[in-house]
Design an enzyme around this catalytic site. Structure first.
Site, PDB file in Angstrom:
ATOM      1  N   GLY A 300       0.805  -1.215   0.000  1.00 37.46           N
ATOM      2  CA  GLY A 300       0.000   0.000   0.000  1.00 37.46           C
ATOM      3  C   GLY A 300       0.837   1.262   0.000  1.00 37.46           C
ATOM      4  O   GLY A 300       0.535   2.231  -0.700  1.00 37.46           O
ATOM      5  N   SER A 325     -11.978   8.838   3.749  1.00 35.04           N
ATOM      6  CA  SER A 325     -12.008   7.428   4.142  1.00 35.04           C
ATOM      7  C   SER A 325     -13.157   7.099   5.087  1.00 35.04           C
ATOM      8  O   SER A 325     -13.567   7.928   5.914  1.00 35.04           O
ATOM      9  CB  SER A 325     -10.697   7.050   4.844  1.00 35.04           C
ATOM     10  OG  SER A 325      -9.589   7.213   3.979  1.00 35.04           O
ATOM     11  N   HIS A 410      -3.464   3.685   6.510  1.00 34.74           N
ATOM     12  CA  HIS A 410      -2.975   5.003   6.113  1.00 34.74           C
ATOM     13  C   HIS A 410      -1.933   5.554   7.089  1.00 34.74           C
ATOM     14  O   HIS A 410      -0.914   6.122   6.656  1.00 34.74           O
ATOM     15  CB  HIS A 410      -4.144   5.982   5.975  1.00 34.74           C
ATOM     16  CG  HIS A 410      -5.011   5.699   4.785  1.00 34.74           C
ATOM     17  ND1 HIS A 410      -4.538   5.797   3.496  1.00 34.74           N
ATOM     18  CD2 HIS A 410      -6.305   5.287   4.689  1.00 34.74           C
ATOM     19  CE1 HIS A 410      -5.502   5.484   2.647  1.00 34.74           C
ATOM     20  NE2 HIS A 410      -6.573   5.148   3.344  1.00 34.74           N
TER      21      HIS A 410
END
Length: 472
Positions: A300, A325, A410
């Protein structure tokens, strides 16, 4: 020497199958079944079938065969596996663990030698001996399955089957799972992957994959997909050369002149495309992993880095990179831990919440949040929900890691929790997960390493706005 301890601990996973696990109540141990004449109870394969399967697996793993010939035999076994049922698959897994693992005794000797090493030279030699002891015919068996066309997908799908089992049952196959994850981490190294742009002119079969694998915001129709691939959007995927038609992970991007605060405008098919000459912000509004079997294989971070580099080459004016998100774990956390968070509000805030919600419990707050879109900015209910969401994202951790799965992704890539957005996703899914709340994670390219460092210390990087909300 913490790394060494971690590494040696990992070896326990690789050979746990060789040390034996608790058999199913309805099955005899595998060794007894191989020596038996008749099937018993609910056993999937008869002793004769089990012995034949073992023989076929041994032929695939035979070190005397070339990889090409081994791959040919693996293809025949893949065809057997495709026709077999789930119970027979488990017999295959158990054979790979118990009959193709490292020599447990040799590995124990090598581990003891490593532990007793008294100098750097002795430790280096002991490490090499330990690595050699870890090599097994199971590794060669799995590698041979990767040889024929479709072999990688076969192995990925097999691990997905393992991961779909109940947690208690997964423990029996942990050695196979650990080895597959190790091999995938090598085979799917980002240096071997290709980042490709996906657009409306891409093959229909690839576009169908986007619809199939979209995991964040369901693609409702071809017109919905076309909107997501419009001139003010970009879509990128990571591809492996052995799986050129399947994106392993893909990201959908909107190019805007400010940070997005709601999904509705992004998914509005009738809205005009944004003016790209004014675009200074790239919003990653959907990132989907397509292969469950690649869980634990991290690419990612590299995906986002590659996307940022590609976008800035095409649009030099882009200065801000952020997400919009979901917060999938918020409601469930509130139900379990929200009472404790709300108890930390001051007396004035508690009195206002009691008046609005009928009480100061998480259940009462959630019951009062039936229509979040109707609540004004100064609403007590809204402020209480934002406070809880900020605490969940900005304070709560488990073993030093953020609780929320999307946050872990993230923040682990160097982002920070930037802003909460009220009534940002009023779909049934958004309301069920997080009462319509969404969050922006900001990728400040100059502070990615700093944010990772904070996270490694168990501190979640947040903006001043989130910090303020956490205090109620």
């Amino acid at each position: 020497m913490g790394w060494a301890a971690d590494w040696i601990e990992q070896t326990k996973l690789w050979v746990r199958g060789a040390e034996g696990g608790k058999p199913d109540e309805q099955q005899r141990p595998l060794a007894q079944r191989l020596d038996a004449t008749l099937r018993r109870g609910q056993e999937a394969l008869s002793p004769r079938e089990l012995r034949r399967l073992l023989q076929d697996m041994e032929q695939v793993a035979d070190a005397a065969l070339s990889d090409v010939e081994g791959g040919r035999k693996a293809l025949a076994l893949m065809e057997w596996y495709a026709a077999a049922d789930a119970a027979a698959h488990k017999d295959f897994w158990l054979l790979s663990i118990e009959r193709f693992g490292p020599d447990a005794q040799a590995l124990q000797v090598a581990r003891e030698r490593y532990d007793k090493a008294g100098s750097d030279a002795e430790r280096s030699e002991a490490e090499m001996a330990l690595r050699r002891a870890l090599l097994s015919s199971r590794t060669r068996l799995l590698q041979r399955f990767a040889q024929p066309q479709g072999g990688l997908e076969f192995l990925i799908n097999m691990r997905a089957q393992l991961l779909a089992l109940p947690k208690s049952e997964q423990q029996r196959y942990v050695a196979l799972d650990a080895e597959l994850e190790h091999l995938f981490s090598r085979w799917f190294d980002v240096a071997l992957l290709e980042l490709r742009s996906i657009n409306w002119d891409s093959p229909a079969s690839l576009l169908e994959k986007l619809i199939q694998y979209e995991a964040v915001h369901d693609i409702r129709s071809w017109s919905d997909l076309k909107n997501r691939l419009d001139s003010d959007r970009r879509c990128y995927g990571f591809f492996h050369p052995r799986m050129p038609k399947v994106p392993l992970i893909f990201v959908e991007v909107a190019l805007l002149d400010k940070m997005a605060g709601s999904m509705a405008p992004l998914l509005d098919e009738s809205a005009a495309a944004a003016d790209l000459s004014k675009a200074n912000t790239a919003i990653f509004y959907s990132i989907s992993n397509t292969q469950t079997g690649l869980k634990g294989v991290s690419f990612g971070d590299s995906l986002i880095k590659h996307v940022v580099e590609t976008l800035t080459q095409e649009f030099p004016k882009l200065k801000h990179f952020a997400t919009l998100s979901p917060i999938p774990g918020l409601r469930s956390w509130l139900l379990k831990h929200g009472d404790a968070a709300l108890a930390e509000l001051d007396d004035k805030e508690k009195a206002a919440l009691e008046k609005s919600a009928g009480g100061v419990t998480a259940a009462q707050l959630l019951a009062a949040l039936e229509d979040p879109g109707s609540l004004g900015e100064k609403s007590t209910l809204r402020q209480a929900a934002l406070y809880c969401a900020a605490r969940y994202l900005g304070r709560e951790t488990a073993k030093g890691r953020p609780l929320d799965a999307v946050a872990r992704f993230h923040l682990g890539n160097g982002a920070r929790v930037e802003r909460l957005n009220w009534a940002a996703d009023l779909s049934s899914k958004g309301l069920k997960q997080s009462m319509g709340l969404m969050v922006n994670y900001l990728y400040d390219l100059k502070r990615l390493d700093k944010h990772r460092s904070l996270l490694a210390q168990g501190k979640i990087p947040v903006s001043s706005e989130i910090e303020s909300l956490c205090k109620g």
